[in-house]
Design a protein around this motif. Structure first.
Motif, PDB file in Angstrom:
ATOM      1  N   UNK A 163       0.837  -1.193   0.000  1.00 10.67           N
ATOM      2  CA  UNK A 163       0.000   0.000   0.000  1.00 10.67           C
ATOM      3  C   UNK A 163       0.877   1.251   0.000  1.00 10.67           C
ATOM      4  N   UNK A 164       1.192   1.777  -1.182  1.00  2.22           N
ATOM      5  CA  UNK A 164       1.982   2.998  -1.272  1.00  2.22           C
ATOM      6  C   UNK A 164       1.203   4.216  -0.792  1.00  2.22           C
ATOM      7  N   UNK A 165      -0.116   4.107  -0.727  1.00  2.00           N
ATOM      8  CA  UNK A 165      -0.933   5.227  -0.268  1.00  2.00           C
ATOM      9  C   UNK A 165      -0.828   5.439   1.233  1.00  2.00           C
ATOM     10  N   UNK A 166      -0.059   4.599   1.926  1.00  6.66           N
ATOM     11  CA  UNK A 166       0.107   4.750   3.369  1.00  6.66           C
ATOM     12  C   UNK A 166       0.669   6.120   3.710  1.00  6.66           C
ATOM     13  N   UNK A 194       4.525  15.399   1.548  1.00  2.48           N
ATOM     14  CA  UNK A 194       5.267  14.978   2.741  1.00  2.48           C
ATOM     15  C   UNK A 194       5.119  13.479   2.987  1.00  2.48           C
ATOM     16  N   UNK A 195       4.018  12.908   2.529  1.00  2.00           N
ATOM     17  CA  UNK A 195       3.824  11.480   2.713  1.00  2.00           C
ATOM     18  C   UNK A 195       4.789  10.653   1.896  1.00  2.00           C
ATOM     19  N   UNK A 196       5.057  11.102   0.655  1.00  2.00           N
ATOM     20  CA  UNK A 196       6.008  10.370  -0.179  1.00  2.00           C
ATOM     21  C   UNK A 196       7.422  10.478   0.377  1.00  2.00           C
ATOM     22  N   UNK A 197       7.750  11.635   0.978  1.00  2.00           N
ATOM     23  CA  UNK A 197       9.092  11.822   1.510  1.00  2.00           C
ATOM     24  C   UNK A 197       9.395  10.861   2.651  1.00  2.00           C
ATOM     25  N   UNK A 198       8.427  10.640   3.525  1.00  2.00           N
ATOM     26  CA  UNK A 198       8.676   9.756   4.667  1.00  2.00           C
ATOM     27  C   UNK A 198       8.364   8.304   4.333  1.00  2.00           C
ATOM     28  N   UNK A 199       7.671   8.077   3.216  1.00  2.00           N
ATOM     29  CA  UNK A 199       7.352   6.703   2.833  1.00  2.00           C
ATOM     30  C   UNK A 199       8.606   5.914   2.484  1.00  2.00           C
ATOM     31  N   UNK A 200       9.571   6.569   1.844  1.00  2.00           N
ATOM     32  CA  UNK A 200      10.789   5.865   1.421  1.00  2.00           C
ATOM     33  C   UNK A 200      11.580   5.347   2.621  1.00  2.00           C
ATOM     34  N   UNK A 201      11.915   6.190   3.629  1.00  2.00           N
ATOM     35  CA  UNK A 201      12.594   5.611   4.801  1.00  2.00           C
ATOM     36  C   UNK A 201      11.745   4.588   5.541  1.00  2.00           C
ATOM     37  N   UNK A 202      10.424   4.715   5.478  1.00  2.00           N
ATOM     38  CA  UNK A 202       9.568   3.715   6.120  1.00  2.00           C
ATOM     39  C   UNK A 202       9.678   2.365   5.423  1.00  2.00           C
ATOM     40  N   UNK A 203       9.780   2.373   4.100  1.00  2.00           N
ATOM     41  CA  UNK A 203       9.982   1.128   3.365  1.00  2.00           C
ATOM     42  C   UNK A 203      11.345   0.523   3.686  1.00  2.00           C
ATOM     43  N   UNK A 204      12.344   1.390   3.885  1.00  2.00           N
ATOM     44  CA  UNK A 204      13.662   0.897   4.291  1.00  2.00           C
ATOM     45  C   UNK A 204      13.562   0.204   5.647  1.00  2.00           C
TER      46      UNK A 204
END
Length: 306
Positions: A38-41, A220-230
């Motif tokens: 879910x990338x919309x997270x 801002x959601x896309x910016x923090x999504x990447x480290x969250x996936x990491x």
């Protein structure tokens, strides 16, 4: 570098890590248990930040702002799960990524229409605007201490929910063998819906708490999504414990890259170059950490299905 500065930056890293955990915990539950990417997270995180900032400005109550953000985002998540996500169960991950990426584009445009393209200023509650002296010479913002406490409490609550409640048992059963769980009378579809809503609530809570510390803006959601996936990859997909440990590691590594490495380079490089290198070094260090972990444990630190 003094000991006071080191402790202060480490606390900042732990705070950032705990906010990453709130977001990554929802991601790892949805992906690890429901097998839905879910990338919309991140858009749910952004929605929580916008709603909390707006309600806090209008009412003056930060508690009401956080509660409103979580409630509204959960309602939106109900619609999202009903209209889209439940139709992605059992589909391949490419279909899930494309569908939920489309939600990101729609959410960003909706945020622009409602709040405009300019960042929205969010403020911490007045009662927490001061500092608490943790030790002589170390005043630390009270609001950041509240974020630390909130992150720890949510982590403990999630661990207890997943490992020591009937709901957690049903979640683990549905994730391990959905067909067998359904034969035993478990409504796995309802259990998965509750997991999705729990992840949305955590994302909204993270956005509401992070709003006063960062710019509340579109994307801002896309910016923090990447480290969250990491964090999800490092910790092990589906593992709440892994998400917590990985979030702490990523938060500390990011802080070291941004705060301490530039200090060491100031003696040999121009100041303007050093200031630009901080975020770059932090990002490289985070990805290097992920590469090292995957080289040693390809399934992550604490894989749920190890």
């Amino acid at each position: 570098m003094t000991a006071i500065l080191f402790i202060e930056q480490m606390l900042n890293g732990l705070g950032y890590g705990l906010m990453l955990f709130l977001l990554a915990a929802g991601l790892t539950l949805v992906f690890g248990i429901m097998d839905v990417m879910n990338l919309a997270h991140g858009s749910l995180f952004m929605g929580g930040a916008y709603v909390a900032a707006t309600v806090h400005t209008a009412s003056g109550s930060f508690v009401m702002a956080v509660a409103s953000a979580v409630l509204l985002v959960v309602v939106l998540a109900v619609l999202l799960e009903w209209l889209l996500v439940r139709h992605l169960y059992g589909r391949d991950h490419l279909s899930q990524v494309l569908a939920t990426f489309g939600v990101i584009l729609v959410a960003d445009d909706v945020a622009k229409m409602i709040w405009g393209p300019a960042p929205v200023m969010a403020s911490a509650p007045q009662a927490l605007s001061g500092a608490v002296e943790l030790m002589p010479g170390l005043p630390y913002p009270a609001y950041r201490l509240v974020i630390l406490a909130a992150g720890v409490l949510v982590a403990l609550g999630l661990y207890a929910l997943v490992n020591h409640t009937r709901m957690g048992m049903l979640v683990r059963a549905g994730a391990s063998n959905r067909a067998m769980a359904e034969f035993m009378g478990v409504r796995v579809d309802r259990v998965f819906s509750l997991v999705f809503l729990l992840g949305a609530a955590l994302a909204a809570l993270a956005g509401a708490l992070m709003g006063p510390l960062t710019a509340v803006q579109v994307g801002m959601g896309e910016e923090i999504l990447i480290p969250s996936l990491v964090v999800l990859v490092i910790g092990g997909i589906g593992s709440v414990r892994g998400a917590f440990v990985a979030a702490m590691l990523v938060g500390l590594v990011d802080t070291i890259g941004r705060a301490f490495v530039p200090m060491a380079l100031r003696g040999v490089l121009p100041p303007t170059l050093v200031s630009d290198l901080g975020p770059l070094i932090a990002g490289l260090a985070t990805y290097a950490l992920m590469a090292v972990v995957l080289a040693v444990k390809p399934t992550g630190l604490f894989p749920a299905r190890g």
